[in-house]
Design a protein around this motif. Sequence first.
Motif, PDB file in Angstrom:
ATOM      1  N   UNK A   1      22.660  10.741 -22.387  1.00  0.00           N
ATOM      2  CA  UNK A   1      21.314  11.245 -22.684  1.00  0.00           C
ATOM      3  C   UNK A   1      20.334  10.084 -22.874  1.00  0.00           C
ATOM      4  N   UNK A   2      20.813   9.003 -23.505  1.00  0.00           N
ATOM      5  CA  UNK A   2      19.969   7.825 -23.740  1.00  0.00           C
ATOM      6  C   UNK A   2      19.915   6.917 -22.513  1.00  0.00           C
TER       7      UNK A   2
ATOM      8  N   UNK B   1      28.178  14.791 -20.133  1.00  0.00           N
ATOM      9  CA  UNK B   1      27.571  13.495 -19.821  1.00  0.00           C
ATOM     10  C   UNK B   1      27.101  13.465 -18.367  1.00  0.00           C
ATOM     11  N   UNK B   2      27.865  14.073 -17.490  1.00  0.00           N
ATOM     12  CA  UNK B   2      27.472  14.117 -16.078  1.00  0.00           C
ATOM     13  C   UNK B   2      26.160  14.881 -15.890  1.00  0.00           C
ATOM     14  N   UNK B   3      25.995  15.966 -16.599  1.00  0.00           N
ATOM     15  CA  UNK B   3      24.742  16.737 -16.517  1.00  0.00           C
ATOM     16  C   UNK B   3      23.560  15.912 -17.031  1.00  0.00           C
ATOM     17  N   UNK B   4      23.777  15.168 -18.118  1.00  0.00           N
ATOM     18  CA  UNK B   4      22.714  14.324 -18.670  1.00  0.00           C
ATOM     19  C   UNK B   4      22.356  13.200 -17.689  1.00  0.00           C
TER      20      UNK B   4
ATOM     21  N   UNK C   1      22.720  13.195 -14.441  1.00  0.00           N
ATOM     22  CA  UNK C   1      22.014  13.784 -13.297  1.00  0.00           C
ATOM     23  C   UNK C   1      20.574  14.122 -13.670  1.00  0.00           C
ATOM     24  N   UNK C   2      20.359  14.621 -14.883  1.00  0.00           N
ATOM     25  CA  UNK C   2      19.005  14.953 -15.332  1.00  0.00           C
ATOM     26  C   UNK C   2      18.133  13.706 -15.436  1.00  0.00           C
ATOM     27  N   UNK C   3      18.760  12.554 -15.725  1.00  0.00           N
ATOM     28  CA  UNK C   3      18.031  11.285 -15.822  1.00  0.00           C
ATOM     29  C   UNK C   3      17.900  10.586 -14.470  1.00  0.00           C
TER      30      UNK C   3
ATOM     31  N   UNK D   1      21.897   7.523 -10.750  1.00  0.00           N
ATOM     32  CA  UNK D   1      22.986   7.627  -9.784  1.00  0.00           C
ATOM     33  C   UNK D   1      24.165   6.740 -10.171  1.00  0.00           C
ATOM     34  N   UNK D   2      23.902   5.547 -10.699  1.00  0.00           N
ATOM     35  CA  UNK D   2      24.979   4.636 -11.095  1.00  0.00           C
ATOM     36  C   UNK D   2      25.856   5.265 -12.172  1.00  0.00           C
ATOM     37  N   UNK D   3      25.224   5.918 -13.144  1.00  0.00           N
ATOM     38  CA  UNK D   3      25.985   6.551 -14.209  1.00  0.00           C
ATOM     39  C   UNK D   3      26.744   7.772 -13.677  1.00  0.00           C
ATOM     40  N   UNK D   4      26.119   8.527 -12.794  1.00  0.00           N
ATOM     41  CA  UNK D   4      26.808   9.678 -12.182  1.00  0.00           C
ATOM     42  C   UNK D   4      28.064   9.181 -11.487  1.00  0.00           C
TER      43      UNK D   4
END
Length: 143
Positions: free
Chosen positions: A94-95, A122-125, A127-129, A132-135
């Motif tokens: 989220x952050x 966490x994956x939804x958060x 994607x909302x942000x 792509x690297x975090x996804x």
Amino acid sequence: MKLPSKKLITTGLLLIPLFLLAVYTFNGGRMQSKNKRISVSKLKLSTPTDTINEIASYIEEGDMETALTKINELLKDPNIPNSKGLPLLVLAAEKNDTELVATLLQLGANPNFAAVGSGESALMKAAANDNFAMVQVLVNANS
């Protein structure tokens, strides 16, 4: 020479622990040296949720350096949610902090765990942000 009776031997064996207990009690329970006393005022007792809440507060404040330090020092189980039902991995996503997400995953955080109230992972958060690297990190951790 007459041997003691079984009753006398049994009674004697039963009295040994009582004797040791009396010596221990008379000694004040101090079998260790006086130099090894622990100051109760210096003890800090906390639950796993207290630790998670402390780390979560650093993440929420944006103090990721302190959060990472506390994670490495104190965190025993990265899957315990904070008192609001939010896993640290979801909060880190989220952050939008990819480094923190990667660290939590390395420590065993489950990428499938979701926030208790919203059901967001966490994956939804990530994607909302639009991160792509975090996804990618979260998808690779899940496979």
